[in-house]
Design a protein around this motif. Structure first.
Motif, PDB file in Angstrom:
ATOM      1  N   ILE A  63      39.538 -54.706 -85.673  1.00 53.27           N
ATOM      2  CA  ILE A  63      40.235 -53.706 -84.863  1.00 53.27           C
ATOM      3  C   ILE A  63      41.377 -53.110 -85.671  1.00 53.27           C
ATOM      4  O   ILE A  63      42.266 -53.824 -86.123  1.00 53.27           O
ATOM      5  CB  ILE A  63      40.757 -54.349 -83.564  1.00 53.27           C
ATOM      6  CG1 ILE A  63      39.567 -54.936 -82.784  1.00 53.27           C
ATOM      7  CG2 ILE A  63      41.526 -53.329 -82.734  1.00 53.27           C
ATOM      8  CD1 ILE A  63      39.955 -55.826 -81.636  1.00 53.27           C
ATOM      9  N   ARG A  64      41.322 -51.779 -85.833  1.00 53.46           N
ATOM     10  CA  ARG A  64      42.323 -51.090 -86.651  1.00 53.46           C
ATOM     11  C   ARG A  64      43.407 -50.403 -85.841  1.00 53.46           C
ATOM     12  O   ARG A  64      44.458 -50.086 -86.373  1.00 53.46           O
ATOM     13  CB  ARG A  64      41.632 -50.063 -87.544  1.00 53.46           C
ATOM     14  CG  ARG A  64      40.715 -50.704 -88.582  1.00 53.46           C
ATOM     15  CD  ARG A  64      39.956 -49.653 -89.330  1.00 53.46           C
ATOM     16  NE  ARG A  64      38.935 -49.090 -88.446  1.00 53.46           N
ATOM     17  CZ  ARG A  64      37.677 -48.917 -88.784  1.00 53.46           C
ATOM     18  NH1 ARG A  64      37.269 -49.189 -89.984  1.00 53.46           N
ATOM     19  NH2 ARG A  64      36.816 -48.424 -87.916  1.00 53.46           N
ATOM     20  N   ASN A  65      43.172 -50.137 -84.547  1.00 52.04           N
ATOM     21  CA  ASN A  65      44.170 -49.422 -83.746  1.00 52.04           C
ATOM     22  C   ASN A  65      43.923 -49.669 -82.257  1.00 52.04           C
ATOM     23  O   ASN A  65      42.920 -50.290 -81.881  1.00 52.04           O
ATOM     24  CB  ASN A  65      44.160 -47.921 -84.076  1.00 52.04           C
ATOM     25  CG  ASN A  65      42.785 -47.297 -83.883  1.00 52.04           C
ATOM     26  OD1 ASN A  65      42.165 -47.454 -82.835  1.00 52.04           O
ATOM     27  ND2 ASN A  65      42.299 -46.588 -84.905  1.00 52.04           N
ATOM     28  N   ASP A  66      44.823 -49.174 -81.411  1.00 51.25           N
ATOM     29  CA  ASP A  66      44.716 -49.401 -79.964  1.00 51.25           C
ATOM     30  C   ASP A  66      43.472 -48.760 -79.367  1.00 51.25           C
ATOM     31  O   ASP A  66      42.870 -49.312 -78.447  1.00 51.25           O
ATOM     32  CB  ASP A  66      45.966 -48.874 -79.247  1.00 51.25           C
ATOM     33  CG  ASP A  66      47.169 -49.790 -79.427  1.00 51.25           C
ATOM     34  OD1 ASP A  66      46.973 -50.997 -79.705  1.00 51.25           O
ATOM     35  OD2 ASP A  66      48.304 -49.290 -79.277  1.00 51.25           O
ATOM     36  N   ASN A  67      43.084 -47.591 -79.868  1.00 49.95           N
ATOM     37  CA  ASN A  67      41.884 -46.939 -79.362  1.00 49.95           C
ATOM     38  C   ASN A  67      40.651 -47.824 -79.597  1.00 49.95           C
ATOM     39  O   ASN A  67      39.823 -47.991 -78.712  1.00 49.95           O
ATOM     40  CB  ASN A  67      41.703 -45.565 -80.024  1.00 49.95           C
ATOM     41  CG  ASN A  67      40.503 -44.831 -79.474  1.00 49.95           C
ATOM     42  OD1 ASN A  67      40.186 -44.905 -78.289  1.00 49.95           O
ATOM     43  ND2 ASN A  67      39.808 -44.108 -80.343  1.00 49.95           N
ATOM     44  N   GLU A  68      40.543 -48.390 -80.791  1.00 55.87           N
ATOM     45  CA  GLU A  68      39.416 -49.284 -81.069  1.00 55.87           C
ATOM     46  C   GLU A  68      39.491 -50.541 -80.220  1.00 55.87           C
ATOM     47  O   GLU A  68      38.473 -51.040 -79.760  1.00 55.87           O
ATOM     48  CB  GLU A  68      39.366 -49.638 -82.556  1.00 55.87           C
ATOM     49  CG  GLU A  68      38.859 -48.508 -83.405  1.00 55.87           C
ATOM     50  CD  GLU A  68      38.636 -48.899 -84.850  1.00 55.87           C
ATOM     51  OE1 GLU A  68      38.740 -50.096 -85.193  1.00 55.87           O
ATOM     52  OE2 GLU A  68      38.363 -47.990 -85.651  1.00 55.87           O
TER      53      GLU A  68
END
Length: 195
Positions: free
Chosen positions: A175-180
């Motif tokens: 997971i790279r960011n909140d959207n992901e």
């Protein structure tokens, strides 16, 4: 046949990802210290790439629905040119004279000793037999034997059964960011799992 509910859903999911400019979701596995059970293949065999199997591979990729249209040129550009040795890095499941599964081990990154698994695919009519899972186990063991420390693959959030297979084989969401994180949680909620 391409007009199955699963293929239509895959095409719509793929279009949605493209329209909203969403990246593929990534999953990773650390191969250090892991051992993998021997895969069990009934009525199918694992083969390396050879030219006589190419048409079957193209037919398989076309049967998926969301991967676009494949022909020999696209196969050469997107698969053959991305591996070090096609006979050793393209893993094909065949049943008699028919190609029923495929996975590609792309060239590894020398900087972090990591390799991508791509095009993990099983013909729709052959799904539900754990062919994809056993093919993954076979490839992960091969990667480990080759001294590759990490593997990763890319997937879409609507590919729930594939995600479940990847998780069972030992992959985990990267997971790279909140959207992901939200996309992963939504997919895992549908599977009854948590991040």
């Amino acid at each position: 046949s391409l007009l199955t509910f699963e293929n239509i859903r895959a095409v719509l999911g793929s279009l949605k990802r493209r329209i909203f400019r969403l990246s593929f979701l990534e999953m990773r596995i650390n191969l250090s210290g892991k051992s993998f059970p021997s895969p069990v293949f009934e009525d199918v065999k694992v083969e390396g790439y050879s030219e006589h199997l190419e048409k079957g591979c193209i037919n398989l990729l076309n049967s998926i629905g969301s991967l676009g249209f494949w022909n020999p040129r696209k196969f050469g550009d997107e698969i053959l040119s991305t591996v070090e040795n096609p006979r050793e890095d393209i893993f094909i499941l065949s049943e008699g004279n028919s190609v029923v599964g495929l996975t590609v081990l792309h060239k590894k990154s020398l900087s972090d000793n990591c390799a991508e698994l791509g095009y993990v695919a099983v013909k729709p009519e052959n799904r539900g037999k754990k062919l994809g899972y056993n093919l993954l186990l076979h490839i992960l063991a091969q990667m480990k034997n080759r001294g590759i420390n990490y593997g990763y693959l890319k997937t879409d959030s609507f590919r729930l059964m594939a995600i479940k297979t990847y998780l069972n084989a030992g992959f985990h969401p990267y997971i790279r960011n909140d959207n992901e994180r939200k996309r992963w949680q939504k997919a895992l909620d549908k599977l009854g799992m948590n991040i």
